[in-house]
Design a protein around this motif. Structure first.
Motif, PDB file in Angstrom:
ATOM      1  N   LEU A   1       0.837  -1.325   0.017  1.00 45.23           N
ATOM      2  CA  LEU A   1       0.013   0.158  -0.108  1.00 45.23           C
ATOM      3  C   LEU A   1       0.703   1.106   0.052  1.00 45.23           C
ATOM      4  N   ILE A   2       1.795   1.268   0.759  1.00 45.18           N
ATOM      5  CA  ILE A   2       2.719   2.498   1.076  1.00 45.18           C
ATOM      6  C   ILE A   2       3.578   2.660  -0.516  1.00 45.18           C
ATOM      7  N   GLU A   3       3.870   1.662  -1.000  1.00 40.93           N
ATOM      8  CA  GLU A   3       4.358   1.628  -2.183  1.00 40.93           C
ATOM      9  C   GLU A   3       3.456   1.792  -3.535  1.00 40.93           C
ATOM     10  N   GLY A   4       2.253   2.078  -3.160  1.00 45.97           N
ATOM     11  CA  GLY A   4       1.252   2.379  -4.206  1.00 45.97           C
ATOM     12  C   GLY A   4       0.695   1.210  -4.941  1.00 45.97           C
ATOM     13  N   ASP A   5       0.557   0.109  -4.316  1.00 46.27           N
ATOM     14  CA  ASP A   5      -0.041  -0.850  -5.281  1.00 46.27           C
ATOM     15  C   ASP A   5      -1.386  -0.940  -5.004  1.00 46.27           C
ATOM     16  N   SER A   6      -2.144  -1.018  -6.149  1.00 43.60           N
ATOM     17  CA  SER A   6      -3.444  -0.896  -6.034  1.00 43.60           C
ATOM     18  C   SER A   6      -4.371  -2.325  -5.517  1.00 43.60           C
ATOM     19  N   TYR A   7      -3.731  -3.214  -5.709  1.00 43.90           N
ATOM     20  CA  TYR A   7      -4.518  -4.373  -5.147  1.00 43.90           C
ATOM     21  C   TYR A   7      -4.361  -4.627  -3.549  1.00 43.90           C
ATOM     22  N   ALA A   8      -3.332  -3.710  -2.983  1.00 42.99           N
ATOM     23  CA  ALA A   8      -3.173  -3.879  -1.603  1.00 42.99           C
ATOM     24  C   ALA A   8      -4.340  -3.256  -1.354  1.00 42.99           C
ATOM     25  N   ALA A   9      -4.292  -1.936  -1.906  1.00 45.16           N
ATOM     26  CA  ALA A   9      -5.376  -0.975  -1.476  1.00 45.16           C
ATOM     27  C   ALA A   9      -6.762  -1.460  -1.485  1.00 45.16           C
ATOM     28  N   GLU A  10      -6.924  -2.431  -2.344  1.00 43.80           N
ATOM     29  CA  GLU A  10      -8.325  -2.887  -2.511  1.00 43.80           C
ATOM     30  C   GLU A  10      -8.431  -3.981  -1.391  1.00 43.80           C
ATOM     31  N   GLN A  11      -7.587  -4.802  -1.169  1.00 45.40           N
ATOM     32  CA  GLN A  11      -7.633  -5.659   0.070  1.00 45.40           C
ATOM     33  C   GLN A  11      -7.659  -5.220   1.414  1.00 45.40           C
ATOM     34  N   LEU A  12      -7.369  -3.766   1.642  1.00 41.65           N
ATOM     35  CA  LEU A  12      -7.305  -3.306   3.093  1.00 41.65           C
ATOM     36  C   LEU A  12      -8.412  -2.359   3.033  1.00 41.65           C
ATOM     37  N   GLN A  13      -9.024  -2.147   2.053  1.00 38.97           N
ATOM     38  CA  GLN A  13     -10.295  -1.196   1.954  1.00 38.97           C
ATOM     39  C   GLN A  13     -11.274  -1.421   3.064  1.00 38.97           C
ATOM     40  N   TYR A  14     -11.624  -2.429   3.528  1.00 44.04           N
ATOM     41  CA  TYR A  14     -12.554  -3.071   4.382  1.00 44.04           C
ATOM     42  C   TYR A  14     -11.904  -2.530   5.751  1.00 44.04           C
ATOM     43  N   PHE A  15     -10.547  -2.356   5.875  1.00 45.86           N
ATOM     44  CA  PHE A  15      -9.950  -2.061   7.179  1.00 45.86           C
ATOM     45  C   PHE A  15      -9.517  -0.609   7.402  1.00 45.86           C
ATOM     46  N   SER A  16      -9.942   0.153   6.267  1.00 36.62           N
ATOM     47  CA  SER A  16      -9.468   1.511   6.301  1.00 36.62           C
ATOM     48  C   SER A  16      -9.857   2.487   7.539  1.00 36.62           C
ATOM     49  N   PRO A  17      -8.908   3.140   7.906  1.00 36.57           N
ATOM     50  CA  PRO A  17      -9.417   4.070   9.058  1.00 36.57           C
ATOM     51  C   PRO A  17     -10.273   5.135   8.596  1.00 36.57           C
ATOM     52  N   LYS A  18     -11.218   5.185   9.690  1.00 36.55           N
ATOM     53  CA  LYS A  18     -12.297   6.264   9.473  1.00 36.55           C
ATOM     54  C   LYS A  18     -12.194   7.088  10.820  1.00 36.55           C
ATOM     55  N   PRO A  19     -11.511   8.224  10.689  1.00 33.33           N
ATOM     56  CA  PRO A  19     -11.230   9.105  11.747  1.00 33.33           C
ATOM     57  C   PRO A  19     -12.693   9.682  12.177  1.00 33.33           C
ATOM     58  N   GLN A  20     -12.580   9.740  13.522  1.00 32.23           N
ATOM     59  CA  GLN A  20     -13.868  10.654  14.196  1.00 32.23           C
ATOM     60  C   GLN A  20     -13.990  11.964  14.375  1.00 32.23           C
TER      61      GLN A  20
END
Length: 366
Positions: free
Chosen positions: A347-366
């Motif tokens: 993800l840090i290196e800009g990989d779109s597949y990793a971004a997709e795999q981690l989407q469910y866990f993405s931070p949602k700041p309050q």
């Protein structure tokens, strides 16, 4: 050259650092090394990819993938560091010893047995043999063949040594982060031993991650969970599998002739000392399951602080440009570290597949 700062030298921070490309990047790992509080060293080391789940979720699938990665991870670490992390694959027995947990264990078995036909319920005879004090009217259990375990302490040491051997990684241990600020071009991290300017900042500081983010006016729903643990030594040789009770008590056989007994869970407790009442509860529950362990020698007791979120789902991903978070893994940090290290690095290196795999866990700041 990019300056990447990772706050946290537990299994998450170290796994991410090992997976990040060394090309045009220097990595600084900062850790305060708080005595008696680091979750990675205190963990039971269970690889409970099936033990912890009751439904097919993105976290369950991630856990299954990560468990499958651990043999290769163990082999690579042994080659790099000559540390054997003691991967064991004798399986896990999930048990309910009170009537209140029977319905839950039956629900979990129904789900898991659909996914894995090798999982089986223990018969009344097998229950009596394994748990001689069990009341068969309020006891049920099933065997998971593939949920193994490792030595969490050795695993963390191996990850640390692996990182230390890499010329593009610098470890800054016993170093406390005092303040984090954000400028237009970088993140500035002031510590007890100097300052760092980060082009990329990764916060993987376990239960302390939320507190660090507050310095950037970011609020994430994370809480600390204190867990009391003890290690005993016994001549008992009748147990190879991990035993995990629905009430939270577990027995993990370790080498040589040792058994790790854990773990209590106290939310919002930052105490650095064991609670004697909690240790007595571990004794009571352990001996109720395996009375043959009554004769034993206590090797040590300790505690760790684990990070949890209100819904139990880890928080992993990008919060702001070049700012990343990995926390909230609770009891599954050891298990998830191989896949999380890989995906977060990608993800840090800009990989779109990793971004997709981690989407469910993405931070949602309050």
């Amino acid at each position: 050259m990019l300056q990447t700062v990772i706050i946290g030298a537990g299994v998450m921070g170290l796994s991410i650092s090992r997976a990040l490309s060394a090309h045009n990047r220097h990595i600084h790992i900062i850790d305060c090394s708080t005595p008696r509080m680091n979750a990675s060293y205190a963990a039971g080391g269970m690889l409970g990819a099936q033990n912890e789940f009751f439904a097919d979720t993105p976290l369950y699938r991630l856990a299954m993938t990560s468990r499958a990665m651990m043999p290769n991870t163990a082999q690579a670490l042994a080659k790099e560091t000559q540390i054997n992390i003691e991967l064991q694959t004798h399986g896990l027995i999930k048990v309910a010893t009170t009537q209140e947990h029977i319905q839950a264990i039956e629900k979990q078995f129904a789900f898991l047995s659909q996914q894995d036909h090798a999982i089986y319920q223990l018969t009344p005879t097998q229950l009596r043999q394994r748990f001689p004090q069990c009341d068969l009217t309020s006891c049920a259990a099933f065997k998971i063949h593939d949920d193994g375990q490792i030595n969490a302490n050795l695993y963390t040491q191996a990850l640390l040594q692996s990182a230390a051997k890499r010329s593009h990684i610098t470890l800054h241990l016993d170093t406390e982060v005092m303040h984090i600020t954000h400028t237009k071009t970088h993140y500035h991290i002031a510590t007890s031993k100097g300052s760092f300017d980060a082009d990329e900042l990764v916060i993987a500081a376990g239960a302390w991650s939320g507190e660090l983010l507050k310095q950037l006016n970011i609020t994430l729903p994370t809480q600390p969970v204190k867990g009391d643990v003890k290690l005993i030594e016994s001549d008992y040789t009748g147990l190879q599998e991990t035993i995990f009770n629905m009430n939270g008590c577990y027995i993990v056989p370790k080498k040589p002739n040792r058994f790790l007994i854990g773990a209590t869970s106290e939310i919002d407790n930052w105490s650095t000392h064991n609670n004697n009442a909690n240790l007595r509860w571990l004794d009571t529950e352990c001996l109720h399951m395996i009375p043959a362990l009554r004769t034993h020698h206590i090797v040590k007791t300790w505690k760790g602080i684990r990070p949890i979120t209100p819904d139990g789902i880890p928080i992993m991903g990008a919060i702001r440009p070049n700012l990343y978070i990995s926390t909230g893994h609770y009891r599954n940090g050891i298990l998830l570290s191989p896949i999380v290290g890989q995906l977060m690095a990608q993800l840090i290196e800009g990989d779109s597949y990793a971004a997709e795999q981690l989407q469910y866990f993405s931070p949602k700041p309050q």
